[in-house]
Design a protein around this motif. Structure first.
Motif, PDB file in Angstrom:
ATOM      1  N   VAL A 142       0.844  -1.199   0.000  1.00 21.15           N
ATOM      2  CA  VAL A 142       0.000   0.000   0.000  1.00 21.15           C
ATOM      3  C   VAL A 142       0.877   1.246   0.000  1.00 21.15           C
ATOM      4  N   GLN A 143       1.931   1.240   0.828  1.00 18.87           N
ATOM      5  CA  GLN A 143       2.833   2.388   0.887  1.00 18.87           C
ATOM      6  C   GLN A 143       3.507   2.631  -0.457  1.00 18.87           C
ATOM      7  N   ALA A 144       3.858   1.565  -1.141  1.00 17.30           N
ATOM      8  CA  ALA A 144       4.493   1.698  -2.459  1.00 17.30           C
ATOM      9  C   ALA A 144       3.531   2.348  -3.451  1.00 17.30           C
ATOM     10  N   ARG A 145       2.258   1.953  -3.369  1.00 17.09           N
ATOM     11  CA  ARG A 145       1.259   2.577  -4.254  1.00 17.09           C
ATOM     12  C   ARG A 145       1.104   4.052  -3.936  1.00 17.09           C
ATOM     13  N   LEU A 146       1.062   4.382  -2.653  1.00 11.25           N
ATOM     14  CA  LEU A 146       0.921   5.788  -2.256  1.00 11.25           C
ATOM     15  C   LEU A 146       2.115   6.608  -2.738  1.00 11.25           C
ATOM     16  N   ALA A 154      -1.837  12.830  -4.998  1.00 15.60           N
ATOM     17  CA  ALA A 154      -1.920  12.615  -3.555  1.00 15.60           C
ATOM     18  C   ALA A 154      -2.891  13.612  -2.919  1.00 15.60           C
ATOM     19  N   GLU A 155      -2.894  14.837  -3.409  1.00 15.50           N
ATOM     20  CA  GLU A 155      -3.848  15.830  -2.915  1.00 15.50           C
ATOM     21  C   GLU A 155      -5.281  15.409  -3.223  1.00 15.50           C
ATOM     22  N   VAL A 156      -5.484  14.962  -4.449  1.00 18.52           N
ATOM     23  CA  VAL A 156      -6.817  14.512  -4.856  1.00 18.52           C
ATOM     24  C   VAL A 156      -7.257  13.334  -4.000  1.00 18.52           C
ATOM     25  N   LEU A 157      -6.346  12.419  -3.731  1.00 23.30           N
ATOM     26  CA  LEU A 157      -6.678  11.267  -2.889  1.00 23.30           C
ATOM     27  C   LEU A 157      -7.207  11.726  -1.531  1.00 23.30           C
ATOM     28  N   GLY A 192      -5.066   0.807  -7.428  1.00 20.66           N
ATOM     29  CA  GLY A 192      -5.636  -0.506  -7.705  1.00 20.66           C
ATOM     30  C   GLY A 192      -7.036  -0.693  -7.159  1.00 20.66           C
ATOM     31  N   VAL A 193      -7.817   0.392  -7.107  1.00 25.33           N
ATOM     32  CA  VAL A 193      -9.187   0.305  -6.589  1.00 25.33           C
ATOM     33  C   VAL A 193     -10.164   0.913  -7.598  1.00 25.33           C
ATOM     34  N   ARG A 194     -11.448   0.541  -7.435  1.00 22.87           N
ATOM     35  CA  ARG A 194     -12.476   1.056  -8.338  1.00 22.87           C
ATOM     36  C   ARG A 194     -13.489   1.935  -7.631  1.00 22.87           C
ATOM     37  N   THR A 195     -13.639   1.751  -6.331  1.00 20.07           N
ATOM     38  CA  THR A 195     -14.653   2.518  -5.602  1.00 20.07           C
ATOM     39  C   THR A 195     -13.996   3.334  -4.496  1.00 20.07           C
ATOM     40  N   VAL A 196     -14.702   4.383  -4.075  1.00 20.57           N
ATOM     41  CA  VAL A 196     -14.214   5.228  -2.986  1.00 20.57           C
ATOM     42  C   VAL A 196     -14.119   4.422  -1.697  1.00 20.57           C
ATOM     43  N   ALA A 197     -15.078   3.531  -1.481  1.00 25.00           N
ATOM     44  CA  ALA A 197     -15.066   2.708  -0.267  1.00 25.00           C
ATOM     45  C   ALA A 197     -13.802   1.855  -0.213  1.00 25.00           C
ATOM     46  N   LEU A 202      -8.258   0.921   1.906  1.00 19.29           N
ATOM     47  CA  LEU A 202      -6.860   0.717   1.579  1.00 19.29           C
ATOM     48  C   LEU A 202      -5.969   1.750   2.284  1.00 19.29           C
ATOM     49  N   VAL A 203      -6.387   2.998   2.263  1.00 23.58           N
ATOM     50  CA  VAL A 203      -5.620   4.057   2.898  1.00 23.58           C
ATOM     51  C   VAL A 203      -5.570   3.847   4.407  1.00 23.58           C
ATOM     52  N   GLU A 204      -6.696   3.471   4.994  1.00 26.46           N
ATOM     53  CA  GLU A 204      -6.723   3.214   6.440  1.00 26.46           C
ATOM     54  C   GLU A 204      -5.817   2.050   6.802  1.00 26.46           C
TER      55      GLU A 204
END
Length: 207
Positions: A142-146, A154-157, A192-197, A202-204
């Protein structure tokens, strides 16, 4: 080849005991049970082992000649790999057992140890270690993706995770909605995600 594959599936166990007879007996038992086993007669040899981080479970005598097992457990907590610890002791010691369990030991068993109880504890330790290592690997992914995101992505995320709409994000960042849609699509693809949920989870998880 078949024996090595079996050992790999069962797990990698290090044994630390200054009693040579106990060490040989445990080593024989665990090898027959399919484990890859490395024996040590003292704590210094264990902690100085270059392959220490590969151990999935460490069977540790509480009363070692060069230090007590609790001190070894504390030292092990600082290394990578999260090796689990199963304690063996020749005397009833409630305070030590409480300290060991609070510090994360899988079990605290009395000598002469029952083989079935020891094998159950070791299997639990191996599975715990594998679970923690897998969790570390997932977080690293996950960190590598971020880290692959551009500064604007990153701002948009952060705005998307906060529940902001594209139009609101565009206003906050001083750009147009069409541009935000492009950044958002690229960010979602990299994560690697399709939905906001899914993005929020993933971020959490990566924190």
């Amino acid at each position: 080849m078949q024996e090595g594959a079996g050992q790999e599936r069962a797990g990698t166990v290090f044994i630390v005991d200054d009693d040579e007879r106990v060490l040989r007996s445990l080593q024989r038992l665990l090898k027959l049970s399919g484990y890859a086993v490395t024996p040590f007669a003292d704590a210094r040899s264990l902690l100085g082992c270059a392959e220490l981080a590969t151990a999935e479970c460490i069977v540790l005598d509480l009363g070692l000649p060069d230090t007590d097992g609790l001190g070894v457990q504390e030292a092990l907590s600082t290394i990578d790999g999260h090796p689990s610890v199963v304690f063996l002791t020749g005397r009833a010691d409630v305070p030590s057992s409480v300290r060991a369990m609070k510090a994360g030991a899988v079990d605290f068993l009395m000598k002469p140890v029952e083989e079935a109880a020891l094998l159950v504890a070791i299997e639990a330790g191996v599975q715990r270690t594998r679970g923690e290592r897998e969790a570390d690997q997932q977080k690293a992914r996950v960190q590598a993706r971020l880290e692959s995101l551009t500064a604007r992505e990153a701002e948009v995320l952060q705005h998307v995770v906060a529940g902001r709409l594209n139009k609101q994000i565009a206003g906050d960042l001083g750009t147009v909605e069409k541009t935000i849609k492009v950044h958002r699509a690229r960010m979602m693809a990299k994560m690697g995600v399709r939905t906001v949920a899914d993005l929020v989870r993933l971020v959490e998880y990566g924190r």
